[in-house]
Design an enzyme around this catalytic site. Structure first.
Site, short mmCIF file in Angstrom:
data_model
loop_
_atom_site.label_atom_id
_atom_site.label_comp_id
_atom_site.label_asym_id
_atom_site.label_seq_id
_atom_site.Cartn_x
_atom_site.Cartn_y
_atom_site.Cartn_z
N CYS A 2 0.74 -1.17 0.02
CA CYS A 2 0.16 0.07 -0.03
C CYS A 2 0.89 1.17 -0.04
CB CYS A 2 -0.92 0.03 1.18
SG CYS A 2 -1.71 -1.58 1.52
N ARG A 27 1.30 1.79 -5.89
CA ARG A 27 1.42 0.90 -4.77
C ARG A 27 0.13 -0.03 -4.47
NH1 ARG A 27 6.25 1.22 -2.36
NH2 ARG A 27 5.36 -0.12 -0.53
N TRP A 75 -3.91 -1.64 -1.14
CA TRP A 75 -3.86 -2.97 -2.06
C TRP A 75 -4.37 -3.98 -0.97
CZ3 TRP A 75 -1.36 -7.65 -2.72
CH2 TRP A 75 -1.81 -8.21 -3.99
N ASN A 101 1.24 -0.61 5.97
CA ASN A 101 1.37 -1.38 4.81
C ASN A 101 2.29 -2.64 5.26
OD1 ASN A 101 2.41 -2.27 2.22
ND2 ASN A 101 4.09 -0.90 2.25
N GLY A 102 1.88 -3.88 4.99
CA GLY A 102 2.44 -4.84 5.46
C GLY A 102 1.45 -6.02 5.69
N GLU A 481 9.07 -12.95 -21.40
CA GLU A 481 8.92 -11.37 -21.05
C GLU A 481 7.60 -10.64 -21.81
OE1 GLU A 481 8.84 -9.84 -18.62
OE2 GLU A 481 8.88 -7.71 -19.16
N LYS A 485 4.22 -9.32 -20.33
CA LYS A 485 3.71 -7.99 -20.61
C LYS A 485 2.33 -8.05 -21.18
CE LYS A 485 5.89 -6.17 -18.81
NZ LYS A 485 6.58 -5.97 -18.09
N GLU A 488 -0.62 -9.16 -18.52
CA GLU A 488 -0.64 -8.31 -17.26
C GLU A 488 -1.57 -6.84 -17.84
OE1 GLU A 488 2.82 -6.64 -15.06
OE2 GLU A 488 3.86 -6.51 -16.44
N HIS A 504 5.38 -30.60 -28.42
CA HIS A 504 5.09 -31.67 -27.51
C HIS A 504 3.78 -31.46 -26.59
CE1 HIS A 504 9.09 -33.27 -28.06
NE2 HIS A 504 9.40 -32.16 -28.13
N LYS A 603 2.44 -2.12 -7.96
CA LYS A 603 3.78 -1.92 -8.56
C LYS A 603 4.90 -2.57 -7.80
CE LYS A 603 7.04 -0.29 -11.14
NZ LYS A 603 7.20 -0.96 -12.57
O1 M6R Z 1 10.41 -4.52 -8.07
P1 M6R Z 1 10.67 -5.92 -8.60
O2 M6R Z 1 11.45 -5.91 -9.81
O3 M6R Z 1 11.23 -6.89 -7.55
O4 M6R Z 1 9.42 -6.63 -9.05
C1 M6R Z 1 9.16 -8.02 -9.66
C2 M6R Z 1 7.89 -8.02 -10.12
O5 M6R Z 1 6.75 -7.95 -9.06
C3 M6R Z 1 7.55 -7.26 -11.28
O6 M6R Z 1 8.57 -7.35 -12.20
C4 M6R Z 1 6.41 -7.56 -12.11
O7 M6R Z 1 6.18 -8.91 -12.55
C5 M6R Z 1 5.96 -6.40 -12.98
N1 M6R Z 1 4.53 -6.21 -13.07
C6 M6R Z 1 6.42 -6.85 -14.51
O8 M6R Z 1 5.76 -5.89 -15.40
#
Ligand code: M6R
Length: 608
Positions: A2, A27, A75, A101-102, A481, A485, A488, A504, A603
């Site tokens: 958060c 966040r 969040w 937060n946590g 990757e 992308k 998400e 396979h 994030k």
């Molecule tokens: O801050 P970080 O690089 O440790 O975050 C890792 C993942 O949570 C982050 O890369 C996530 O997969 C992103 N949403 C990807 O775009």
């Protein structure tokens, strides 16, 4: 995961809290709230939904006169996102308000204890327990009550606490969740992240685990867990305020993709001097390196995918065996790791809890830790033996783009450094490769110039229900990757497969019209990939291929080709990644999705 902001000073607190929270929505954004000291009592205003809903409720806070308060954007982890579960949470008498937060892991037993003492709870959250426990421990000194309460909390927290008894101050504390303090003139701040307060101050204290800070408008006192005063150094932030804003782009994600040439160049420049690799305190000596029998690369999400590229590069160039692990698995799988191992931790935020705990696991088993981190002073950076900072600047869009490219940039320099020290390449080859690296920022610029072709392709296919990404070697790492992308931010189902693995099983899913994105940048594997493209085409797939201009064979089989400039195979991921990111971006925009804040995501993932 958060966002927290706190303010005490001479200005109206509410508009400052709202402005700070707007920089932290990345966040978490399923509810938001503030608590201020107004008309001799604590007033809490909170609501489910985006920050805008809160801001509308209080007309931007301009009619609230309080000069002290705390704010939160949430969040959800405990209890559904609704008004009641939103933060701040009040104690039973409404005299103490808390933002958190946590996760408090022992909140159920604490709650049972308090309920037995007659305390009534309103929400389903773990956070309310903190407010109630502080009140239970209050004997006339709010700082003591907070300190006492922290002793009973198990789990992670970043906290902001205000009390009606002391309207001139607020208290902050942290353990395993980020929190910084901003030092201003006649005003002070707390925040989960620097952009939230950059508009007001550039002088920051980074709170360490188990530290408690007491802030008034003209003092900041920081204590350790034993109540002893701690003297900390100010960290001066020299980012542009603009760097944390959208700068004329419609979305942060596009702005951040456009920053790639610059930030990749900056990251290279921090590691390269002329046509040599910089040797500084971070560099391993050949002797140290010869003692390393194995490297682990551990990370999550996009950072993990960068790690897979790193594995291919380091193994290929230096000959040291590399294992890659998803951080959340690494920690619980009893990895065979010891002092003869090096663990490379990759994280944009430096606060991802799975990654942080994996770091601690590797460290406890004797491994040295080298981390690749974007956020200076973050937990992962501080707990590592050495840190290579990616110079991506603040990344705001939830989907990681420029940070990924800079992670790759750092990994190339590590792989070349290790290869050099292991005598696997001679000085001429090293120079040649370094010179190739230097061309990459210009090549990313050329890819950005081609964005219309990618947009056009997306315009014809944004209704796709499922997309497959295939590649071989480094292209397979890239495919993973590209697929992440797309899913998400556009919510389109997608999977990444090694080109040779499709047959396979997964090829059963290819039918007329299925979209297949093929990355074909590895010279030694072009013909194999062309066969894989033929396999899916003959089953009706529509193929978009990413390849170097020179690869005319690919043009003869794919429906659409997006060319990246001619570059040797080893370095192609840095430019091909940008194509994948642009493709995901346009698909998301065309589908009308919330590009920068995709659903269910945040994030910085600071919960397990
Ligand atoms: O801050 P970080 O690089 O440790 O975050 C890792 C993942 O949570 C982050 O890369 C996530 O997969 C992103 N949403 C990807 O775009």
């Amino acid at each position: 995961m958060c966002g927290i902001v706190g303010y005490v000073g001479e200005r109206k607190a509410a508009p400052i809290l709202l402005s700070g929270l707007s920089k932290l929505e990345y966040r978490g954004y399923d509810s938001a709230g503030i608590a201020v000291y107004e008309k001799d009592r604590l007033q809490v205003i909170k609501t489910k939904g985006r920050l805008k809903a809160l801001s509308d409720m209080i007309d931007g806070g301009k009619n609230m006169s309080s000069t002290m308060g705390i704010g939160h954007t949430r969040w959800a982890t405990h209890g559904e996102p609704n008004d009641i579960n939103s933060h701040p949470h009040l104690s039973q008498s409404s005299e103490i308000a808390v933002v958190h937060n946590g996760i408090i892991e022992n909140y159920i037993s604490l709650k049972e204890f308090l309920v037995e003492k007659g305390v009534k709870f309103l929400s389903e959250t773990d956070t309310e327990v903190i407010a109630q426990l502080i009140e239970y421990n209050y004997r006339g000194d709010i700082v003591e009550a907070v300190m006492e309460t922290l002793k009973d909390l198990k789990g992670s927290y970043a906290l902001g606490v205000i009390s009606r008894h002391n309207p001139e101050m607020f208290i902050a504390a942290r353990k395993d969740s980020p929190l910084i303090i901003g030092a201003g003139k006649n005003e002070n701040f707390i925040a989960s992240d620097i952009p939230a307060i950059l508009e007001y101050t550039r002088d920051i204290y980074i709170l360490e685990d188990k530290e408690v800070a007491v802030l008034t408008k003209d003092s900041i006192k920081i204590y350790n867990e034993y109540g002893q005063m701690v003297n900390k150094k100010i960290f001066h932030v020299d980012w542009d305020v603009d760097a944390a804003e959208k700068g004329g782009f419609e979305h942060f994600m596009m702005k951040e993709i456009f920053e790639e040439p610059k930030v990749v160049k900056d990251t290279f420049n921090s590691r390269i001097n002329g046509d040599l690799l910089k040797q500084d305190s971070l560099s391993f000596t050949a002797e140290q390196l010869n003692k390393i029998e194995k490297i682990f690369i551990v990370a999550c999400g996009t950072a993990y995918h960068a790690g897979i590229v790193g594995k291919y590069l380091i193994e290929d160039l230096s000959g040291i065996p590399v294992e890659t692990d998803v951080a959340s698995e690494f920690r619980y799988r009893n990895p065979i790791i010891n002092e003869k191992c090096l663990t490379i931790i990759i994280s944009q935020s430096g606060e991802t809890i799975d990654t942080l705990f994996a770091l601690r696991e590797a460290k406890s088993r004797g491994s040295k830790i080298l981390s690749i981190v974007n956020v200076v002073g973050s937990s992962i950076a501080r707990e590592s033996d050495s840190v290579i900072y990616t110079l991506a600047g603040p990344e705001i869009a939830v989907a990681s783009t420029k940070a990924y490219n800079t992670q790759l940039a750092a990994l190339y320099t590590i792989a070349l450094d290790f290869a050099n020290k292991k005598n696997r390449i001679n000085s001429e080859e090293l120079k040649e490769k370094i010179n190739t690296l230097k061309e990459i920022p210009g090549q990313i610029e050329k890819v950005l110039e081609k964005r219309e072709g990618i947009q056009k392709f997306a315009a014809n296919h944004y209704n796709a229900k499922s997309v497959f990404f295939i590649g071989r070697g480094l292209d397979y790492a890239l495919a993973m990757e590209g697929s992440l992308k797309l899913k998400e931010i556009s919510y389109i189902h997608s999977e990444a497969y090694a080109g040779g693995e499709l047959k396979h099983g997964t090829i059963a899913l290819i039918e007329k019209g299925t979209l297949v994105l093929c990355s074909v940048t590895q010279d030694a594997l072009i013909e194999k990939m062309v066969s894989n493209i033929r396999e899916v085409k003959s089953r009706g797939a529509v193929v978009m291929a990413i390849t170097q201009e020179k690869n005319k064979l690919v043009e003869s089989v794919a429906d659409t080709v997006i060319n990246i400039p001619d570059i040797s195979s080893m370095f192609a991921p840095l430019t091909a990644a940008t194509v994948m990111q642009l493709f995901a971006y346009y698909m998301s925009v065309l589908k009308g999705c919330d590009v920068d804040k995709p659903r269910n995501l945040a994030k910085s993932v600071t919960v397990e």
